[in-house]
Motif scaffolding. Structure first.
Motif, short mmCIF file in Angstrom:
data_model
loop_
_atom_site.label_atom_id
_atom_site.label_comp_id
_atom_site.label_asym_id
_atom_site.label_seq_id
_atom_site.Cartn_x
_atom_site.Cartn_y
_atom_site.Cartn_z
N SER A 6 15.23 15.01 -25.72
CA SER A 6 14.03 14.41 -25.11
C SER A 6 12.89 14.34 -26.12
O SER A 6 11.73 14.29 -25.77
N TRP A 16 16.50 5.34 -21.56
CA TRP A 16 16.98 6.17 -22.65
C TRP A 16 17.69 5.28 -23.66
O TRP A 16 18.00 4.13 -23.37
N HIS A 29 7.26 10.09 -29.33
CA HIS A 29 6.80 11.03 -28.30
C HIS A 29 5.28 11.14 -28.32
O HIS A 29 4.67 11.38 -29.37
N THR A 66 15.57 10.27 -25.04
CA THR A 66 14.49 9.72 -24.24
C THR A 66 13.24 10.50 -24.59
O THR A 66 13.21 11.24 -25.58
N GLY A 71 10.39 13.19 -22.93
CA GLY A 71 10.24 14.08 -21.79
C GLY A 71 8.88 14.08 -21.14
O GLY A 71 8.76 14.23 -19.92
N THR A 116 7.79 12.26 -17.74
CA THR A 116 8.95 11.65 -17.10
C THR A 116 9.25 12.39 -15.80
O THR A 116 9.33 13.61 -15.78
N ALA A 144 14.55 11.62 -14.70
CA ALA A 144 15.31 12.55 -15.53
C ALA A 144 16.71 12.76 -14.97
O ALA A 144 17.70 12.79 -15.71
N ALA A 176 14.89 19.78 -27.10
CA ALA A 176 13.62 19.35 -26.51
C ALA A 176 12.51 19.56 -27.53
O ALA A 176 12.76 19.70 -28.74
#
Length: 347
Positions: free
Chosen positions: A233, A253, A273, A313, A315, A318, A323, A346
């Motif tokens: 993520s 994703w 991100h 993807t 995080g 989301t 998820a 993560a």
């Protein structure tokens, strides 16, 4: 009372997905579904429509709000509407972003409408009334009617009922309301128990949210014979972000080939991100998707093979619904490909 209505590029007659990056457009008057909304409220006049692209409001939030605030500062309005957004995820999140910001800056009532599957519900339901809406635009009239009816009650100063009765998603606000006939709590709970025992419908006064319980997978029996995949993520994607994964509140994703790669070069990969300073991870993308470390252990024979693709993807923001959807889709692909285990990274 006066109101302003926010809608996206599609309902604002700008365009479809090709216009999703369009900047805010401010109408000195009303267009599209704002006209329908205005006709539903004798005591509220919708004076203006704001149109903004779904990508722009979600990917350039600070810039979008700055432009919208600069325009709203010169307007007089008593309430603010956004949507309906139906099941359109980016539209719903955009409605949530603008409604929350307008409420905080101008201290006026704000309203929206979304389907329960819209990620905007999970993210913003505690911030302001989001009415339970239909799945697609054929529910436009119904969804606008519910919002308009509530706004009329606000305009007239009428008593507002609990969320379940007004039709919006509960916000987690508990108020003390005398029970009809001043029936004591002890008597009410016995009444509910009797109804439950008799198989009759009843409504608890304290709804406990249900959470998923996911049983752990069986342990890997022989790691040296395993094919392992990387799922993350961290938002690490090819430089051009070919699948246009959102930097926050992701609704998709990506899957990218790493066959033959011993690392993820910064000349080919970056993180999109928005939940942290991306500089360090953009400099060394392997800190988000550790291809370099996995290749090291693969060459040592710690496991048999690193799967040729990694999945990723973002995080931050989301929703749980999205998820869970991502997890099911990715797991199905990995299972079909014969992958034995996953390293999930993560940030």
């Amino acid at each position: 009372m006066k109101a302003i209505h926010y809608i996206n590029q599609f309902f604002g007659q700008v365009g479809g997905e090709d216009a999703a990056d369009s900047k805010p457009i401010f109408h000195e008057g009303i267009i599209g579904c704002s006209m329908m909304l205005n006709g539903m409220m004798p005591d509220v006049e919708v004076t203006n429509t704001i149109v903004c692209g779904d990508n722009y409001i979600t990917n350039h939030t600070e810039e979008a709000l700055k432009e919208i605030f600069a325009w709203l500062d010169g307007k007089q309005f008593d309430m603010f509407f956004a949507g309906p957004a139906f099941m359109a995820g980016r539209y719903g999140v955009g409605c949530g972003i603008i409604c929350k910001a307008v409420k905080e800056r101008y201290n006026v009532p704000v309203f929206s409408s979304m389907n329960e599957e819209n990620p905007g519900v999970a993210e913003y339901r505690t911030e302001f009334p989001i009415f339970k809406g239909g799945r697609k635009a054929t529910f436009m009239k119904d969804d606008l009617t519910v919002m308009a009816k509530y706004a009329e009650k606000v305009a007239k100063g009428e008593q507002l009922l609990p969320a379940a009765e007004e039709g919006y998603f509960p916000r987690g606000i508990r108020s003390e309301i005398p029970a009809p006939g001043n029936v004591m709590a002890a008597d009410r709970v016995i009444d509910m128990l009797v109804k439950k025992l008799n198989g009759e419908p009843f409504q608890t006064e304290l709804v406990i949210p249900k959470t998923d319980k996911v049983p752990p997978a069986a342990a890997v029996k022989d790691l040296s014979q395993c094919t392992i995949a990387l799922v993350s993520s961290s938002g690490v994607v090819p430089l051009d972000n070919p699948d246009h994964i959102q930097s926050a509140s992701a609704q998709k994703w990506g899957k990218y080939n790493i066959a033959g790669k011993d690392c993820l070069p910064s000349t080919e990969f970056k993180t999109i991100h928005a939940g942290f300073d991306p500089a360090a991870m953009c400099a060394v993308p392997d800190r988000g998707v550790p291809v370099d470390a996995m290749r090291f252990f693969e060459k040592q024979g710690k496991f048999k093979k690193l799967y040729d693709y990694y999945y990723v993807t973002v995080g931050t923001g989301t929703t749980q619904n999205f998820a869970a959807k991502f997890g099911k889709e990715i797991a199905a692909e990995l299972h079909a490909a014969g992958v034995d285990a996953v390293v999930l990274t993560a940030t």
